[in-house]
Design a protein around this motif. Structure first.
Motif, PDB file in Angstrom:
ATOM      1  N   GLU A   1       0.864  -1.184   0.000  1.00 37.60           N
ATOM      2  CA  GLU A   1       0.000   0.000   0.000  1.00 37.60           C
ATOM      3  C   GLU A   1       0.897   1.230   0.000  1.00 37.60           C
ATOM      4  OE1 GLU A   1      -3.240   0.498  -0.042  1.00 37.60           O
ATOM      5  OE2 GLU A   1      -4.122  -1.494   0.303  1.00 37.60           O
ATOM      6  N   TYR A   2       0.731   2.114  -1.001  1.00 39.95           N
ATOM      7  CA  TYR A   2       1.539   3.322  -1.094  1.00 39.95           C
ATOM      8  C   TYR A   2       0.717   4.553  -0.740  1.00 39.95           C
ATOM      9  CZ  TYR A   2       5.398   0.872  -3.358  1.00 39.95           C
ATOM     10  OH  TYR A   2       6.451   0.033  -3.626  1.00 39.95           O
TER      11      TYR A   2
ATOM     12  N   GLY B   1      -1.764   3.812  -3.629  1.00 38.54           N
ATOM     13  CA  GLY B   1      -2.816   2.850  -3.345  1.00 38.54           C
ATOM     14  C   GLY B   1      -2.281   1.432  -3.310  1.00 38.54           C
ATOM     15  N   SER B   2      -3.144   0.470  -3.614  1.00 39.79           N
ATOM     16  CA  SER B   2      -2.790  -0.945  -3.527  1.00 39.79           C
ATOM     17  C   SER B   2      -2.067  -1.410  -4.781  1.00 39.79           C
ATOM     18  CB  SER B   2      -4.056  -1.783  -3.342  1.00 39.79           C
ATOM     19  OG  SER B   2      -4.741  -1.400  -2.161  1.00 39.79           O
ATOM     20  N   VAL B   3      -0.918  -2.054  -4.576  1.00 40.64           N
ATOM     21  CA  VAL B   3      -0.140  -2.596  -5.696  1.00 40.64           C
ATOM     22  C   VAL B   3       0.116  -4.078  -5.410  1.00 40.64           C
ATOM     23  CG1 VAL B   3       1.941  -2.391  -7.098  1.00 40.64           C
ATOM     24  CG2 VAL B   3       0.946  -0.346  -6.047  1.00 40.64           C
ATOM     25  N   PRO B   4      -0.622  -4.976  -6.049  1.00 44.25           N
ATOM     26  CA  PRO B   4      -0.460  -6.410  -5.791  1.00 44.25           C
ATOM     27  C   PRO B   4       0.898  -6.940  -6.241  1.00 44.25           C
ATOM     28  CG  PRO B   4      -2.585  -5.929  -6.835  1.00 44.25           C
ATOM     29  CD  PRO B   4      -1.750  -4.687  -6.940  1.00 44.25           C
TER      30      PRO B   4
ATOM     31  N   ILE C   1       6.977   9.569  -0.165  1.00 43.56           N
ATOM     32  CA  ILE C   1       6.097   8.450  -0.496  1.00 43.56           C
ATOM     33  C   ILE C   1       6.452   7.309   0.457  1.00 43.56           C
ATOM     34  CG2 ILE C   1       5.507   6.706  -2.234  1.00 43.56           C
ATOM     35  CD1 ILE C   1       6.047   8.776  -4.393  1.00 43.56           C
ATOM     36  N   TRP C   2       5.424   6.685   1.009  1.00 47.64           N
ATOM     37  CA  TRP C   2       5.639   5.600   1.969  1.00 47.64           C
ATOM     38  C   TRP C   2       4.938   4.340   1.481  1.00 47.64           C
ATOM     39  CZ3 TRP C   2       4.108  10.534   2.982  1.00 47.64           C
ATOM     40  CH2 TRP C   2       5.001  11.334   3.706  1.00 47.64           C
ATOM     41  N   LYS C   3       5.476   3.189   1.893  1.00 48.21           N
ATOM     42  CA  LYS C   3       4.818   1.937   1.529  1.00 48.21           C
ATOM     43  C   LYS C   3       4.569   1.101   2.787  1.00 48.21           C
ATOM     44  CE  LYS C   3       8.989  -0.813   0.495  1.00 48.21           C
ATOM     45  NZ  LYS C   3       9.720  -1.566  -0.547  1.00 48.21           N
TER      46      LYS C   3
END
Length: 243
Positions: A139-140, A174-177, A212-214
């Motif tokens: 999730e970013y 957002g979500s990055v699978p 930017i955070w993950k």
């Protein structure tokens, strides 16, 4: 004075929200004074606050900066590297943030030039296994206006270091699978050496200064991931990245 503070990633979870209001007994205060105040008020977040930086009006604040009530103030925890909306992309800008899947060829097309003999695309994807731990999703999150500003700064730095070199950066939020693309950095230059050097510089610099955070989500838990390359100082010249 009352200050509204923007807060991100794991720090937002520790402080109870992405925007908090604090009331300090001063008309102006320095970034160090604000950090000291926050550590006193939120001791549960003290370790993260101690390694965070203060941004004022979308720029990392210097020691002598004085923060006032009308300033836009953000607490920036170590990076992983307005509210995002669908279609946030800034095309034809060379710096872009999007909630949609990234098309590598579209980013690369921005830097192709008839006088350039080399073009490189760095593609960052979600890795399934890290040190034996299985990731199911990333999730970013970003401080979007400042993220775009610092991405453009990197592009300008590359132009100064390697005259004639073109660079475009696109990052997904957002979500990055697993297996999908989170970031593409495209670089072109008259010669391949400059293209290789600029591409490496861009990704290392992005990890240093772009807010930017993950969040790594595993089969049995999750964790916000910040800067992992040693002491983090986004105000240092070139952030420690090598040209």
């Amino acid at each position: 004075m009352k200050l509204k503070l923007l807060v991100f990633a794991g720090l937002a979870e520790l402080l109870g929200g992405s925007a908090i209001v604090v009331d300090v007994a001063a008309d102006k205060l320095s970034p160090a004074q604000l950090k000291t105040y926050l550590i006193e008020q939120f001791p549960q977040a003290a370790p993260t606050l101690a390694t965070s930086f203060i941004a004022v009006n979308q720029a990392y604040a210097e020691e002598h900066t004085l923060i006032g009530e009308r300033d836009e103030v953000a607490i920036i925890p170590p990076v992983s590297g307005g509210e995002p909306q669908p279609g946030l992309a800034t095309n034809p800008d060379m710096a872009e943030i999007t909630l949609d899947p990234i098309a590598v060829e579209q980013v690369t097309a921005k830097v192709l030039h008839p006088n350039h003999g080399a073009a490189i695309a760095f593609i960052g994807t979600t890795r399934e296994l890290t040190h034996g731990q299985r990731t199911t999703l990333l999730e970013y999150e970003a401080y979007t206006p400042m993220a775009l500003k610092t991405m453009r700064q990197i592009i300008e730095e590359i132009g100064d270091l390697h005259p004639g070199t073109l660079c475009a950066i696109t990052h997904r939020l957002g979500s990055v699978p697993v297996g999908e693309i989170s970031v593409v950095i495209a670089v072109s230059s008259p010669h391949r050496d400059a293209a290789y050097d600029a591409s490496r510089y861009a990704i290392e610099r992005l990890k240093q200064i772009v807010p930017i955070w993950k969040k790594e989500i595993w089969e049995d838990g999750s964790e916000w991931k910040g800067h992992q390359l040693g002491p983090w100082d986004p105000t240092a010249a070139n952030g420690g990245a090598q040209p």
